[in-house]
Design a protein around this motif. Sequence first.
Motif, PDB file in Angstrom:
ATOM      1  N   ALA A  65       5.514   4.684   7.062  1.00 40.80           N
ATOM      2  CA  ALA A  65       5.093   5.811   6.087  1.00 40.80           C
ATOM      3  C   ALA A  65       5.972   6.063   4.851  1.00 40.80           C
ATOM      4  O   ALA A  65       7.132   6.065   5.170  1.00 40.80           O
ATOM      5  N   ASP A  66       5.244   6.005   3.871  1.00 39.75           N
ATOM      6  CA  ASP A  66       6.034   6.398   2.681  1.00 39.75           C
ATOM      7  C   ASP A  66       6.507   7.766   2.467  1.00 39.75           C
ATOM      8  O   ASP A  66       7.586   8.183   1.960  1.00 39.75           O
ATOM      9  N   GLN A  67       5.475   8.390   3.223  1.00 44.02           N
ATOM     10  CA  GLN A  67       5.842  10.192   3.107  1.00 44.02           C
ATOM     11  C   GLN A  67       5.024  10.470   4.342  1.00 44.02           C
ATOM     12  O   GLN A  67       4.115   9.904   4.931  1.00 44.02           O
ATOM     13  N   VAL A  68       5.877  11.580   4.728  1.00 40.25           N
ATOM     14  CA  VAL A  68       5.233  12.297   6.210  1.00 40.25           C
ATOM     15  C   VAL A  68       5.091  13.789   5.679  1.00 40.25           C
ATOM     16  O   VAL A  68       6.061  14.708   5.009  1.00 40.25           O
ATOM     17  N   ILE A  69       3.688  14.485   5.567  1.00 40.43           N
ATOM     18  CA  ILE A  69       3.638  15.472   4.985  1.00 40.43           C
ATOM     19  C   ILE A  69       2.682  16.354   5.940  1.00 40.43           C
ATOM     20  O   ILE A  69       2.005  15.496   6.786  1.00 40.43           O
ATOM     21  N   SER A  70       2.391  17.623   5.533  1.00 42.18           N
ATOM     22  CA  SER A  70       1.429  18.313   6.386  1.00 42.18           C
ATOM     23  C   SER A  70      -0.092  18.122   6.207  1.00 42.18           C
ATOM     24  O   SER A  70      -0.396  17.577   4.889  1.00 42.18           O
ATOM     25  N   LEU A  71      -0.988  18.396   6.857  1.00 46.50           N
ATOM     26  CA  LEU A  71      -2.243  18.097   6.831  1.00 46.50           C
ATOM     27  C   LEU A  71      -2.635  18.862   5.418  1.00 46.50           C
ATOM     28  O   LEU A  71      -3.369  18.625   4.890  1.00 46.50           O
ATOM     29  N   ALA A  72      -2.224  20.075   5.328  1.00 46.14           N
ATOM     30  CA  ALA A  72      -2.615  21.186   4.284  1.00 46.14           C
ATOM     31  C   ALA A  72      -2.248  20.041   2.807  1.00 46.14           C
ATOM     32  O   ALA A  72      -2.962  20.508   1.729  1.00 46.14           O
ATOM     33  N   GLU A  73      -1.218  19.403   2.892  1.00 47.36           N
ATOM     34  CA  GLU A  73      -0.622  18.888   1.538  1.00 47.36           C
ATOM     35  C   GLU A  73      -1.378  17.310   1.434  1.00 47.36           C
ATOM     36  O   GLU A  73      -1.509  16.901   0.270  1.00 47.36           O
ATOM     37  N   ILE A  74      -2.273  17.263   2.355  1.00 44.13           N
ATOM     38  CA  ILE A  74      -2.702  15.449   2.187  1.00 44.13           C
ATOM     39  C   ILE A  74      -3.738  15.417   0.936  1.00 44.13           C
ATOM     40  O   ILE A  74      -3.797  14.364   0.223  1.00 44.13           O
ATOM     41  N   PRO A  75      -4.571  16.124   0.792  1.00 46.09           N
ATOM     42  CA  PRO A  75      -6.012  16.170  -0.109  1.00 46.09           C
ATOM     43  C   PRO A  75      -5.063  16.119  -1.558  1.00 46.09           C
ATOM     44  O   PRO A  75      -5.401  15.566  -2.365  1.00 46.09           O
ATOM     45  N   ASN A  76      -4.216  17.158  -1.738  1.00 48.66           N
ATOM     46  CA  ASN A  76      -3.417  17.090  -3.078  1.00 48.66           C
ATOM     47  C   ASN A  76      -2.743  15.910  -3.229  1.00 48.66           C
ATOM     48  O   ASN A  76      -2.655  15.405  -4.401  1.00 48.66           O
ATOM     49  N   ALA A  77      -2.399  15.394  -2.298  1.00 45.54           N
ATOM     50  CA  ALA A  77      -1.173  14.302  -2.357  1.00 45.54           C
ATOM     51  C   ALA A  77      -2.249  13.103  -2.742  1.00 45.54           C
ATOM     52  O   ALA A  77      -1.674  12.208  -3.395  1.00 45.54           O
ATOM     53  N   ILE A  78      -3.429  12.811  -2.137  1.00 45.74           N
ATOM     54  CA  ILE A  78      -4.153  11.728  -2.394  1.00 45.74           C
ATOM     55  C   ILE A  78      -4.557  11.723  -4.019  1.00 45.74           C
ATOM     56  O   ILE A  78      -4.470  10.891  -4.620  1.00 45.74           O
ATOM     57  N   VAL A  79      -5.165  13.100  -4.260  1.00 46.75           N
ATOM     58  CA  VAL A  79      -5.582  13.160  -5.865  1.00 46.75           C
ATOM     59  C   VAL A  79      -4.462  12.870  -6.580  1.00 46.75           C
ATOM     60  O   VAL A  79      -4.521  11.907  -7.702  1.00 46.75           O
ATOM     61  N   GLU A  80      -3.183  13.565  -6.551  1.00 42.67           N
ATOM     62  CA  GLU A  80      -2.035  13.355  -7.548  1.00 42.67           C
ATOM     63  C   GLU A  80      -1.780  11.855  -7.524  1.00 42.67           C
ATOM     64  O   GLU A  80      -1.356  11.277  -8.708  1.00 42.67           O
ATOM     65  N   ALA A 108       0.896  -1.294  -0.008  1.00 36.75           N
ATOM     66  CA  ALA A 108       0.025  -0.008   0.043  1.00 36.75           C
ATOM     67  C   ALA A 108       0.857   1.404  -0.052  1.00 36.75           C
ATOM     68  O   ALA A 108       1.980   1.211   0.351  1.00 36.75           O
ATOM     69  N   TRP A 109       0.255   2.460  -0.345  1.00 35.06           N
ATOM     70  CA  TRP A 109       1.123   3.642  -0.499  1.00 35.06           C
ATOM     71  C   TRP A 109       0.381   4.306   0.890  1.00 35.06           C
ATOM     72  O   TRP A 109      -0.650   4.287   1.280  1.00 35.06           O
ATOM     73  N   THR A 110       1.554   4.806   1.902  1.00 36.05           N
ATOM     74  CA  THR A 110       0.835   5.152   3.069  1.00 36.05           C
ATOM     75  C   THR A 110       1.594   6.557   3.429  1.00 36.05           C
ATOM     76  O   THR A 110       2.670   6.909   3.088  1.00 36.05           O
ATOM     77  N   LEU A 111       0.682   7.271   4.228  1.00 37.96           N
ATOM     78  CA  LEU A 111       1.020   8.662   4.488  1.00 37.96           C
ATOM     79  C   LEU A 111       0.830   8.894   6.122  1.00 37.96           C
ATOM     80  O   LEU A 111       0.093   8.166   6.653  1.00 37.96           O
ATOM     81  N   ALA A 112       1.632   9.820   6.572  1.00 38.71           N
ATOM     82  CA  ALA A 112       1.656  10.052   7.936  1.00 38.71           C
ATOM     83  C   ALA A 112       1.758  11.757   8.203  1.00 38.71           C
ATOM     84  O   ALA A 112       2.467  12.364   7.504  1.00 38.71           O
ATOM     85  N   GLN A 113       0.490  12.040   9.039  1.00 35.74           N
ATOM     86  CA  GLN A 113       0.690  13.663   9.195  1.00 35.74           C
ATOM     87  C   GLN A 113       1.986  14.110   9.778  1.00 35.74           C
ATOM     88  O   GLN A 113       2.525  13.510  10.815  1.00 35.74           O
ATOM     89  N   ASP A 114       2.437  15.284   9.349  1.00 33.27           N
ATOM     90  CA  ASP A 114       3.791  15.772  10.200  1.00 33.27           C
ATOM     91  C   ASP A 114       3.819  16.134  11.579  1.00 33.27           C
ATOM     92  O   ASP A 114       2.530  16.574  11.841  1.00 33.27           O
ATOM     93  N   GLU A 115       4.573  16.691  12.187  1.00 37.35           N
ATOM     94  CA  GLU A 115       4.423  16.885  13.672  1.00 37.35           C
ATOM     95  C   GLU A 115       3.860  18.343  13.720  1.00 37.35           C
ATOM     96  O   GLU A 115       3.092  18.838  14.527  1.00 37.35           O
ATOM     97  N   SER A 116       4.485  19.434  12.684  1.00 39.24           N
ATOM     98  CA  SER A 116       4.136  20.725  12.931  1.00 39.24           C
ATOM     99  C   SER A 116       2.824  20.911  12.679  1.00 39.24           C
ATOM    100  O   SER A 116       1.848  21.971  13.115  1.00 39.24           O
TER     101      SER A 116
END
Length: 359
Positions: free
Chosen positions: A336-351, A311-319
């Motif tokens: 986690a494959d990627q650790v990104i901010s909450l604001a980046e998660i929707p675009n990451a999903i769609v991309e 699976a492709w996996t994401l974790a929300q970042d600390e900040s």
Amino acid sequence: MSRKRKVLIIDDSAVARQALSRICSDSEDLEVVGTAPDAMIGLRKIESLKPDVITLDVEMPRMDGLTFLEKLMMSNPLPVVMVSAYTESGSSAALRAFDLGAIDVVEKPRMEVRDGLNRLAELIVDKVRAASYARVATPAERFFVRSSAEPVEISPAEREKIGSLPNQHVIAIGASTGGPQALSSIFRVLPQELPPILVVQHITPSFTKSFCNSLDHDSQLTVQLGTEGAYLRRGHAYLAPGDQHMLLRRTGDDLTLTLSGHDRVNRHRPSVDELFKSVAESAGNFATGILLTGMGVDGAEGLALMRDKGAWTLAQDESSSVVFGMPRAAIEQNGADQVISLAEIPNAIVEHFIVESNN
């Protein structure tokens, strides 16, 4: 040993103040530094006692809890756990409290208050403890999140491609402390063509339905409570119902839900780990796993298993996390494959699904 977390209890009911004081004081890492029968007295005690966390009743004389919460968050933001009665108005108050910046909400029984709160002692302590470590957003931060919530940009051609992906794809999301606000910000901007989304949010069971309705109202997706045997549908999201584990099962070529009341996992039911592990086994490399803000470790092991299964996996970042507990645990387990901010998660999903649709 780290210092005890200081708790201030604001409630007009003497019985509730006594019960909450005893419950919190019985925890070795919490210290009740004061109580107040109304918001005005509470305000003075905040200034003198400097608590790490406040429990705040909704229904109080002179100034109700929501009005006080709004004023507090504008002047001196602190972690607040709201104590709200389970009624239709109480559910609305709980959602409003989240919107105003409360970290969590606990149900306050309307009858037999002392006994009712005592039955919820473990839950109350968990929520108060988690909130005491929370990063509280400023009014400006909350305003920015709401005002910048534009739908993810996606072309008609990309929508069509995502909509034609195999029905085996599924997204699983887990969250705890700070999750209602995080999930709302994500669901508000996602397109409706996405594969089905499964969500476990640690929330007081009696408020689950109201929270589900709120997500549905603000989203292009159809958001509903998970039900036994439900067949997953594209453009739909399924929120685990209160006090039940929600699991994914494969039935031939179809993906369906099953609910279970088996023992709590990581002190939770529903448990993120239970959902993620079932998704790992049933969807494998067609799955996407996302672990958001929360106290503890629930979901960390399951996210790692999902990644192991392709699976492709994401974790929300600390900040951007209110409490960086669950995501941190997942990262430490290499989940986690990627650790990104909450604001980046929707675009990451769609991309991600645009790329998948081109493969």
